[in-house]
Design a protein around this motif. Sequence first.
Motif, short mmCIF file in Angstrom:
data_model
loop_
_atom_site.label_atom_id
_atom_site.label_comp_id
_atom_site.label_asym_id
_atom_site.label_seq_id
_atom_site.Cartn_x
_atom_site.Cartn_y
_atom_site.Cartn_z
N GLU A 4 65.99 107.62 23.86
CA GLU A 4 66.27 107.64 22.22
C GLU A 4 66.24 106.20 21.85
O GLU A 4 65.47 106.30 20.68
N HIS A 5 66.61 105.11 22.46
CA HIS A 5 66.69 103.93 21.85
C HIS A 5 65.25 103.32 21.74
O HIS A 5 64.60 102.50 20.68
N ASP A 6 64.21 103.76 22.54
CA ASP A 6 62.92 103.28 22.20
C ASP A 6 61.95 104.34 21.51
O ASP A 6 60.87 103.87 21.10
N ALA A 7 62.63 105.24 20.68
CA ALA A 7 61.98 105.88 20.00
C ALA A 7 61.53 105.23 18.55
O ALA A 7 61.93 104.22 18.29
N ARG A 8 60.44 105.47 18.09
CA ARG A 8 59.59 105.07 16.86
C ARG A 8 60.68 104.65 15.57
O ARG A 8 60.80 103.62 15.13
N GLU A 9 61.43 105.85 15.33
CA GLU A 9 62.34 105.68 14.12
C GLU A 9 63.30 104.60 14.40
O GLU A 9 63.86 104.00 13.57
N TRP A 10 64.00 104.53 15.61
CA TRP A 10 65.30 103.79 16.00
C TRP A 10 64.57 102.34 16.12
O TRP A 10 65.31 101.27 15.55
N ARG A 11 63.20 101.98 16.56
CA ARG A 11 62.70 100.80 16.35
C ARG A 11 62.51 100.31 15.05
O ARG A 11 62.92 99.11 14.62
N SER A 12 62.10 101.21 14.27
CA SER A 12 62.11 100.73 12.78
C SER A 12 63.50 100.37 12.23
O SER A 12 63.73 99.55 11.47
N ALA A 13 64.55 101.07 12.52
CA ALA A 13 65.93 101.08 12.06
C ALA A 13 66.27 99.57 12.56
O ALA A 13 66.92 98.80 11.64
N MET A 14 66.04 99.30 13.94
CA MET A 14 66.60 97.88 14.34
C MET A 14 65.68 96.89 13.61
O MET A 14 66.39 95.77 13.24
N GLU A 15 64.46 97.08 13.34
CA GLU A 15 63.85 96.00 12.49
C GLU A 15 64.30 95.71 11.00
O GLU A 15 64.53 94.69 10.91
N ALA A 16 64.63 96.80 10.39
CA ALA A 16 65.12 96.94 9.18
C ALA A 16 66.79 96.20 9.39
O ALA A 16 66.91 95.22 8.33
N LEU A 17 67.41 96.39 10.23
CA LEU A 17 68.59 95.88 10.51
C LEU A 17 68.53 94.21 10.74
O LEU A 17 69.26 93.43 10.24
N LEU A 18 67.64 93.87 11.56
CA LEU A 18 67.47 92.45 11.81
C LEU A 18 66.92 91.73 10.49
O LEU A 18 67.22 90.71 10.39
N LEU A 19 66.36 92.41 9.83
CA LEU A 19 65.65 91.88 8.41
C LEU A 19 66.97 91.42 7.51
O LEU A 19 66.96 90.47 7.04
N VAL A 20 67.82 92.49 7.51
CA VAL A 20 68.77 92.06 6.73
C VAL A 20 69.98 91.11 7.28
O VAL A 20 70.26 90.25 6.46
N VAL A 21 69.87 91.14 8.65
CA VAL A 21 70.87 90.20 9.22
C VAL A 21 70.37 88.77 9.16
O VAL A 21 71.08 87.76 8.93
N GLU A 22 68.98 88.64 9.43
CA GLU A 22 68.55 87.30 9.85
C GLU A 22 67.92 86.77 8.49
O GLU A 22 68.06 85.40 8.47
#
Length: 87
Positions: free
Chosen positions: A27-45
């Motif tokens: 589930e972690h490697d699903a496309r939607e979760w990868r996009s969510a992680m990228e958005a989260l990193l964009l906000v944090v970093e």
Amino acid sequence: MPIEADGIKLVTLLEAGEYIASLPKKEHDAREWRSAMEALLLVVERGGPTMFARIGIKRALNRHYVPELNPKGKEPHWGRRKLKRDQ
């Protein structure tokens, strides 16, 4: 405003990141979760809008939801509006 995920309330960005990290690998490697992680990193970093992370996580949580299709389409308008002059 917290996001409800599997009975857990995700209030902070850290909690959202920990939730994503705790998902099973498939589930972690699903496309939607990868996009969510990228958005989260964009906000944090980079200090991006927090709404990006919220939208990414909400889309990943609801990725299997299929809206019900109304075969009729738009509901019909029953009758015409009568004008004052036509009365």
